[in-house]
Design a protein around this motif. Sequence first.
Motif, PDB file in Angstrom:
ATOM      1  N   SER A   2      24.935  42.093  33.553  1.00 35.84           N
ATOM      2  CA  SER A   2      25.161  42.988  34.678  1.00 35.84           C
ATOM      3  C   SER A   2      23.879  43.325  35.445  1.00 35.84           C
ATOM      4  O   SER A   2      23.853  44.265  36.213  1.00 35.84           O
ATOM      5  N   TRP A   7      23.203  38.770  38.866  1.00 40.25           N
ATOM      6  CA  TRP A   7      24.350  39.156  38.053  1.00 40.25           C
ATOM      7  C   TRP A   7      25.148  37.999  37.503  1.00 40.25           C
ATOM      8  O   TRP A   7      25.912  38.173  36.568  1.00 40.25           O
ATOM      9  N   ARG A 133      33.170  40.306  45.388  1.00 38.43           N
ATOM     10  CA  ARG A 133      34.069  40.716  44.303  1.00 38.43           C
ATOM     11  C   ARG A 133      33.300  41.028  43.021  1.00 38.43           C
ATOM     12  O   ARG A 133      33.875  41.081  41.946  1.00 38.43           O
ATOM     13  N   ASP A 135      31.932  43.700  41.636  1.00 36.95           N
ATOM     14  CA  ASP A 135      32.343  44.832  40.799  1.00 36.95           C
ATOM     15  C   ASP A 135      33.622  44.518  40.032  1.00 36.95           C
ATOM     16  O   ASP A 135      33.745  44.857  38.849  1.00 36.95           O
ATOM     17  N   GLU A 136      34.562  43.878  40.689  1.00 36.31           N
ATOM     18  CA  GLU A 136      35.812  43.501  40.018  1.00 36.31           C
ATOM     19  C   GLU A 136      35.547  42.515  38.882  1.00 36.31           C
ATOM     20  O   GLU A 136      36.086  42.649  37.784  1.00 36.31           O
ATOM     21  N   LEU A 138      32.715  42.064  37.206  1.00 38.19           N
ATOM     22  CA  LEU A 138      32.003  42.742  36.124  1.00 38.19           C
ATOM     23  C   LEU A 138      32.936  43.632  35.313  1.00 38.19           C
ATOM     24  O   LEU A 138      32.824  43.696  34.085  1.00 38.19           O
ATOM     25  N   ARG A 139      33.876  44.312  35.985  1.00 35.38           N
ATOM     26  CA  ARG A 139      34.852  45.137  35.259  1.00 35.38           C
ATOM     27  C   ARG A 139      35.682  44.280  34.315  1.00 35.38           C
ATOM     28  O   ARG A 139      35.920  44.657  33.174  1.00 35.38           O
ATOM     29  N   ARG A 140      36.122  43.143  34.790  1.00 38.91           N
ATOM     30  CA  ARG A 140      36.933  42.262  33.944  1.00 38.91           C
ATOM     31  C   ARG A 140      36.129  41.710  32.777  1.00 38.91           C
ATOM     32  O   ARG A 140      36.636  41.576  31.667  1.00 38.91           O
ATOM     33  N   GLU A 142      33.576  43.160  31.321  1.00 34.33           N
ATOM     34  CA  GLU A 142      33.336  44.254  30.379  1.00 34.33           C
ATOM     35  C   GLU A 142      34.589  44.648  29.615  1.00 34.33           C
ATOM     36  O   GLU A 142      34.496  45.222  28.531  1.00 34.33           O
ATOM     37  N   ALA A 143      35.765  44.331  30.176  1.00 29.62           N
ATOM     38  CA  ALA A 143      37.024  44.668  29.498  1.00 29.62           C
ATOM     39  C   ALA A 143      37.278  43.772  28.288  1.00 29.62           C
ATOM     40  O   ALA A 143      38.031  44.140  27.396  1.00 29.62           O
TER      41      ALA A 143
END
Length: 152
Positions: A2, A7, A133, A135-136, A138-140, A142-143
Amino acid sequence: MSDSSNWMVHDHHKHQAALEACDIAAGVREWKEAVQRFNAFVDELKLHMRMEDEVLYPFFKEEAGDPDDEIGDLTYEHEKLAGLLYSLSIVIKHKDYDHFEECLKPLYQALVEHNSHEEAVFSRLSGHALLNRRDEILRRLEALRPGTHQRA
């Protein structure tokens, strides 16, 4: 993964170093440590491949396309790595260093080649569409957590 300045860069070298540490432990016949290091390496690499297979590769295909099927090639390389990991997992149980080293070399070589190939593809295909995209993505990433929906 991240780091905001770069990134999309993976820490591929840590996987290579982990495999080398396993080899060193096996080389001095510290089999308990070698097995622990190998298992940790496998868990980490499986998670890493899941992140790519389930998040990054689909985003690349969606945003940049894949006219030369490079993402398909990278996915195939993951399957090859998984097969080599499985073979080595059987060999390490027998505590035969010569056989272990014989099986480790193709895995290490395939890992280095895949990482180089993947970094070249990511470098060519990553552009503003993916950055938009970020942030989207990175969220995925990290999930995904170790131990859930693990790669076979």
